[in-house]
Write a protein that holds these residues in place. Structure first.
Motif, mmCIF file in Angstrom:
data_model
loop_
_atom_site.group_PDB
_atom_site.id
_atom_site.type_symbol
_atom_site.label_atom_id
_atom_site.label_comp_id
_atom_site.label_asym_id
_atom_site.label_seq_id
_atom_site.Cartn_x
_atom_site.Cartn_y
_atom_site.Cartn_z
ATOM 1 N N PRO A 39 0.811 -1.224 0.000
ATOM 2 C CA PRO A 39 0.000 0.000 0.000
ATOM 3 C C PRO A 39 0.840 1.268 0.000
ATOM 4 C CG PRO A 39 -0.854 -1.579 1.577
ATOM 5 C CD PRO A 39 0.477 -2.099 1.136
ATOM 6 N N ARG A 40 2.038 1.166 0.586
ATOM 7 C CA ARG A 40 3.040 2.232 0.493
ATOM 8 C C ARG A 40 4.358 1.559 0.141
ATOM 9 N NH1 ARG A 40 3.019 5.645 5.958
ATOM 10 N NH2 ARG A 40 3.001 3.543 6.868
ATOM 11 N N ALA A 41 5.077 2.123 -0.808
ATOM 12 C CA ALA A 41 6.359 1.547 -1.201
ATOM 13 C C ALA A 41 7.438 2.612 -1.067
ATOM 14 C CB ALA A 41 6.303 1.034 -2.634
ATOM 15 N N PHE A 42 8.636 2.174 -0.725
ATOM 16 C CA PHE A 42 9.738 3.125 -0.589
ATOM 17 C C PHE A 42 10.140 3.714 -1.934
ATOM 18 C CE2 PHE A 42 10.558 0.799 3.444
ATOM 19 C CZ PHE A 42 10.475 1.886 4.286
ATOM 20 N N GLN A 43 9.883 2.985 -3.013
ATOM 21 C CA GLN A 43 10.272 3.488 -4.322
ATOM 22 C C GLN A 43 9.389 2.883 -5.409
ATOM 23 O OE1 GLN A 43 14.243 4.713 -6.551
ATOM 24 N NE2 GLN A 43 14.440 2.715 -5.587
ATOM 25 N N TRP A 44 9.027 3.732 -6.391
ATOM 26 C CA TRP A 44 8.279 3.299 -7.570
ATOM 27 C C TRP A 44 8.931 3.993 -8.762
ATOM 28 C CZ3 TRP A 44 6.024 0.951 -11.206
ATOM 29 C CH2 TRP A 44 5.074 1.500 -12.072
ATOM 30 N N ALA A 45 9.640 3.207 -9.569
ATOM 31 C CA ALA A 45 10.332 3.733 -10.746
ATOM 32 C C ALA A 45 9.808 2.996 -11.961
ATOM 33 C CB ALA A 45 11.843 3.532 -10.609
ATOM 34 N N ASP A 46 9.361 3.737 -12.947
ATOM 35 C CA ASP A 46 8.730 3.138 -14.122
ATOM 36 C C ASP A 46 9.588 3.343 -15.351
ATOM 37 O OD1 ASP A 46 6.793 1.719 -15.424
ATOM 38 O OD2 ASP A 46 5.447 3.408 -15.707
ATOM 39 N N GLY A 47 9.913 2.239 -16.012
ATOM 40 C CA GLY A 47 10.701 2.313 -17.235
ATOM 41 C C GLY A 47 9.809 2.454 -18.455
ATOM 42 N N SER A 48 10.437 2.413 -19.604
ATOM 43 C CA SER A 48 9.713 2.376 -20.874
ATOM 44 C C SER A 48 10.421 1.350 -21.739
ATOM 45 C CB SER A 48 9.708 3.761 -21.529
ATOM 46 O OG SER A 48 8.704 3.830 -22.513
ATOM 47 N N ALA A 49 10.214 0.082 -21.348
ATOM 48 C CA ALA A 49 10.987 -1.013 -21.942
ATOM 49 C C ALA A 49 10.530 -1.380 -23.349
ATOM 50 C CB ALA A 49 10.911 -2.247 -21.041
ATOM 51 N N TYR A 50 9.291 -1.023 -23.700
ATOM 52 C CA TYR A 50 8.765 -1.343 -25.027
ATOM 53 C C TYR A 50 8.978 -0.107 -25.903
ATOM 54 C CZ TYR A 50 6.789 -5.182 -22.413
ATOM 55 O OH TYR A 50 6.641 -6.286 -21.600
ATOM 56 N N VAL A 51 10.145 -0.037 -26.485
ATOM 57 C CA VAL A 51 10.554 1.171 -27.201
ATOM 58 C C VAL A 51 9.685 1.402 -28.429
ATOM 59 C CG1 VAL A 51 12.514 2.357 -28.284
ATOM 60 C CG2 VAL A 51 12.881 0.896 -26.294
ATOM 61 N N ASN A 52 9.050 0.338 -28.927
ATOM 62 C CA ASN A 52 8.086 0.491 -30.007
ATOM 63 C C ASN A 52 7.020 1.514 -29.631
ATOM 64 O OD1 ASN A 52 6.357 -0.390 -32.351
ATOM 65 N ND2 ASN A 52 5.061 -1.136 -30.707
ATOM 66 N N HIS A 53 6.548 1.464 -28.403
ATOM 67 C CA HIS A 53 5.528 2.406 -27.927
ATOM 68 C C HIS A 53 6.067 3.841 -27.938
ATOM 69 C CE1 HIS A 53 2.408 4.161 -25.382
ATOM 70 N NE2 HIS A 53 3.353 4.598 -24.572
ATOM 71 N N VAL A 54 7.291 4.012 -27.451
ATOM 72 C CA VAL A 54 7.905 5.346 -27.411
ATOM 73 C C VAL A 54 8.063 5.903 -28.824
ATOM 74 C CG1 VAL A 54 9.910 6.677 -26.652
ATOM 75 C CG2 VAL A 54 9.133 4.717 -25.304
ATOM 76 N N ALA A 55 8.515 5.048 -29.737
ATOM 77 C CA ALA A 55 8.737 5.479 -31.118
ATOM 78 C C ALA A 55 7.442 5.963 -31.766
ATOM 79 C CB ALA A 55 9.341 4.337 -31.926
ATOM 80 N N LEU A 56 6.340 5.257 -31.509
ATOM 81 C CA LEU A 56 5.065 5.648 -32.100
ATOM 82 C C LEU A 56 4.605 7.002 -31.562
ATOM 83 C CD1 LEU A 56 3.145 2.251 -32.029
ATOM 84 C CD2 LEU A 56 3.845 3.503 -34.072
ATOM 85 N N VAL A 57 4.704 7.164 -30.243
ATOM 86 C CA VAL A 57 4.259 8.421 -29.622
ATOM 87 C C VAL A 57 5.061 9.599 -30.158
ATOM 88 C CG1 VAL A 57 4.110 9.682 -27.448
ATOM 89 C CG2 VAL A 57 3.389 7.299 -27.545
ATOM 90 N N ARG A 58 6.374 9.414 -30.289
ATOM 91 C CA ARG A 58 7.208 10.509 -30.785
ATOM 92 C C ARG A 58 6.933 10.787 -32.262
ATOM 93 N NH1 ARG A 58 11.243 12.083 -27.267
ATOM 94 N NH2 ARG A 58 12.458 13.018 -28.943
ATOM 95 N N GLN A 59 6.654 9.743 -33.029
ATOM 96 C CA GLN A 59 6.332 9.938 -34.444
ATOM 97 C C GLN A 59 5.060 10.760 -34.595
ATOM 98 O OE1 GLN A 59 6.003 6.291 -36.691
ATOM 99 N NE2 GLN A 59 5.239 7.327 -38.520
ATOM 100 N N ALA A 60 4.067 10.479 -33.773
ATOM 101 C CA ALA A 60 2.808 11.223 -33.846
ATOM 102 C C ALA A 60 3.005 12.690 -33.499
ATOM 103 C CB ALA A 60 1.770 10.591 -32.925
ATOM 104 N N ARG A 61 3.972 12.973 -32.608
ATOM 105 C CA ARG A 61 4.257 14.364 -32.221
ATOM 106 C C ARG A 61 5.198 15.045 -33.211
ATOM 107 N NH1 ARG A 61 5.973 12.862 -26.741
ATOM 108 N NH2 ARG A 61 7.909 13.918 -27.257
ATOM 109 N N GLY A 62 5.731 14.268 -34.152
ATOM 110 C CA GLY A 62 6.708 14.823 -35.078
ATOM 111 C C GLY A 62 8.058 15.025 -34.445
ATOM 112 N N ALA A 63 8.303 14.303 -33.334
ATOM 113 C CA ALA A 63 9.582 14.421 -32.624
ATOM 114 C C ALA A 63 10.547 13.350 -33.101
ATOM 115 C CB ALA A 63 9.361 14.302 -31.123
ATOM 116 N N SER A 75 11.491 -1.922 -3.450
ATOM 117 C CA SER A 75 11.428 -1.030 -4.614
ATOM 118 C C SER A 75 10.612 -1.693 -5.719
ATOM 119 C CB SER A 75 12.835 -0.718 -5.131
ATOM 120 O OG SER A 75 13.558 0.072 -4.213
ATOM 121 N N ILE A 76 9.685 -0.943 -6.289
ATOM 122 C CA ILE A 76 8.857 -1.431 -7.392
ATOM 123 C C ILE A 76 9.385 -0.826 -8.687
ATOM 124 C CG2 ILE A 76 6.530 -1.575 -8.340
ATOM 125 C CD1 ILE A 76 5.446 -1.069 -5.545
ATOM 126 N N VAL A 77 9.633 -1.677 -9.675
ATOM 127 C CA VAL A 77 10.139 -1.224 -10.969
ATOM 128 C C VAL A 77 9.165 -1.690 -12.050
ATOM 129 C CG1 VAL A 77 12.059 -1.276 -12.608
ATOM 130 C CG2 VAL A 77 12.513 -1.364 -10.137
#
Length: 335
Positions: A75-99, A257-259
Motif C-alpha cells: 500500500p506504500r512503497a519506498f520506491q516506484w520507478a517506471d521504465g519504458s521497456a517497449y521502445v516500439n511504444h515510445v517510437a510511435l508516440v514521438r512519431q505522432a508528435r513529429g519528434a 522497490s517497485i520497478v
C-alpha cells in the motif's frame, strides 16, 4: 508463492494466498506486512514457503481470499520507478508528435521516478476531478526487488527480483506536455497507480518468467470489450534485469522497490504499428497508443480518453485460463 495484503493498518496485513486465489492464510506471526517480509527476506521467505505448503494441504486455518477486499500488496512503497521497456511504444508516440527518435533510446532505458506513498487497491476507483485532463490507463508488468547495491550488473539484478505483479499506471495525458516542457519530468500528470491483488515469486511463474521477462498476453478490457492482448514477453527491448541495473547505477535500492516495465506494446505481425483487436490485431495497453496510430494514419485521433463511469480491467491468465495475479478492476470516478 503468492502474497497479498488485507486490511489492517496503513500497510495492510500480510497473507499467503493459494495458487488458485481462493484461500489465504494469515502470515502475521512471520511478518506483519509485506514490506517487513522484504526487509528480512532471507530469514522470512523459507517460513512463508512452509506456510504456503501448509495452506495448499489445508493443514492450517485459512480464510477465503476476496480480491475486492485486498489492498495493494504494498500500500506504500519506498520506491516506484517506471521504465519504458517497449521502445516500439515510445517510437510511435514521438512519431505522432513529429519528434525525432534518438538512437540512444534503443540502448539506454527511459525511466521516471513515480510517487509511491499511495498505491491504489486493485478495485479502488480511478479518481478524476476533471475529464479534460485526459485520463488513460497503462497496463504494465512490475517487479519488486530486495536490497540492490549500487553498481549491480544485469545478471546480479535478476537475482535481486523477489516478486512479480501487474500495475495500472494511470496517466493524465493532457497534463503531460506542459510538464515535460518545463524539462523536469512527470508530477501532476502521474497520479496514484493500482497494483494487482497479489504479487508472485518468479518460480511460481515457471516458463512464463525467463530472460528477465514475463511472457504471456496482458489482457485489457474497457467497458467490457477487449482492448488489449499484447504479449508482455515480446518486443520488450529492455528486460527487468537491465531496468533494475539502470536504476541502481548511481544509488542503492531499498528492499521493496517497485520497478515497472512501461506500457506493454507489440508491433503488428508485419512489423508495423499494432492493430485493434476487432481488426485482427493484439490491441493496446493504453489509449494513447491507438490515438497515436490514428494520428499517424489519419491525421487525427478518434478514440477518446477515459471518462467517468468507464470501467477498466487488467489481468493475465495462466494456461488454464485462471488469472495469475488476480484482477485490476477499476471504475473512473469523480474525486
Amino acid at each position: 508463492m503468492k502474497l497479498g495484503s488485507l486490511k489492517g493498518g496503513r500497510d495492510g496485513r500480510l497473507v499467503v494466498v493459494s495458487h488458485d486465489l481462493a484461500w489465504c492464510a494469515d502470515a502475521a506471526h512471520i511478518a506483519p506486512t509485506l514490506q517487513a517480509a522484504l526487509d528480512d527476506w532471507g530469514h522470512v521467505e523459507p517460513q512463508l514457503r512452509l506456510l504456503d505448503t501448509d495452506l495448499s494441504h489445508e493443514a492450517i486455518p485459512r480464510e477465503r481470499f476476496h480480491e475486492r477486499e485486498a489492498l495493494a500488496p504494498l500500500p506504500r512503497a519506498f520506491q516506484w520507478a517506471d521504465g519504458s521497456a517497449y521502445v516500439n511504444h515510445v517510437a510511435l508516440v514521438r512519431q505522432a508528435r513529429g519528434a525525432e527518435m534518438p538512437d540512444s533510446f534503443w540502448t539506454d532505458p527511459l525511466m521516471y521516478q513515480g510517487a509511491s506513498d499511495e498505491m491504489l487497491a486493485p478495485r479502488a476507483p480511478i479518481p478524476l476531478p476533471d475529464e479534460s485532463w485526459g485520463c488513460d490507463l497503462e497496463a504494465e508488468v512490475v517487479v519488486v526487488t530486495g536490497d540492490v547495491p549500487r553498481g549491480t550488473t544485469r545478471t546480479e539484478a535478476l537475482d535481486r527480483i523477489l516478486l512479480v505483479g501487474l500495475v495500472n499506471d494511470v496517466s493524465l495525458r493532457n497534463l503531460i506536455p506542459a510538464e515535460l516542457a518545463k524539462g523536469f519530468g512527470f508530477l501532476q500528470s502521474k497520479p496514484a497507480s493500482a497494483l494487482s491483488p497479489v504479487f508472485v515469486t518468479p518460480d511460481e511463474l515457471g516458463e512464463r518468467w525467463r530472460d528477465g521477462k514475463l511472457h504471456g498476453p496482458l489482457k485489457v478490457d474497457i467497458n467490457g470489450k477487449p482492448f488489449g492482448r499484447a504479449d508482455a514477453g515480446i518486443d520488450m527491448t529492455f528486460d527487468f534485469g537491465t531496468l533494475v541495473a539502470h536504476l541502481a547505477k548511481t544509488r542503492n535500492l531499498g528492499a521493496g522497490s517497485i520497478v515497472g516495465s512501461g506500457t506493454v506494446s507489440n508491433r503488428d505481425e508485419d512489423g508495423g504499428p499494432g492493430r485493434p483487436i476487432d481488426q485482427g490485431g493484439l490491441g493496446y495497453s493504453c489509449i494513447a497508443e491507438i490515438r497515436t496510430i490514428e494520428t499517424i494514419q489519419g491525421g487525427k485521433a478518434k478514440t477518446e480518453f477515459l471518462r467517468r463511469d468507464d470501467q477498466v480491467r487488467i489481468w493475465m491468465d495462466d494456461e488454464d485460463g485462471h488469472p495469475i495475479f488476480g484482477l485490476i478492476e477499476q471504475i473512473v470516478a469523480a474525486a
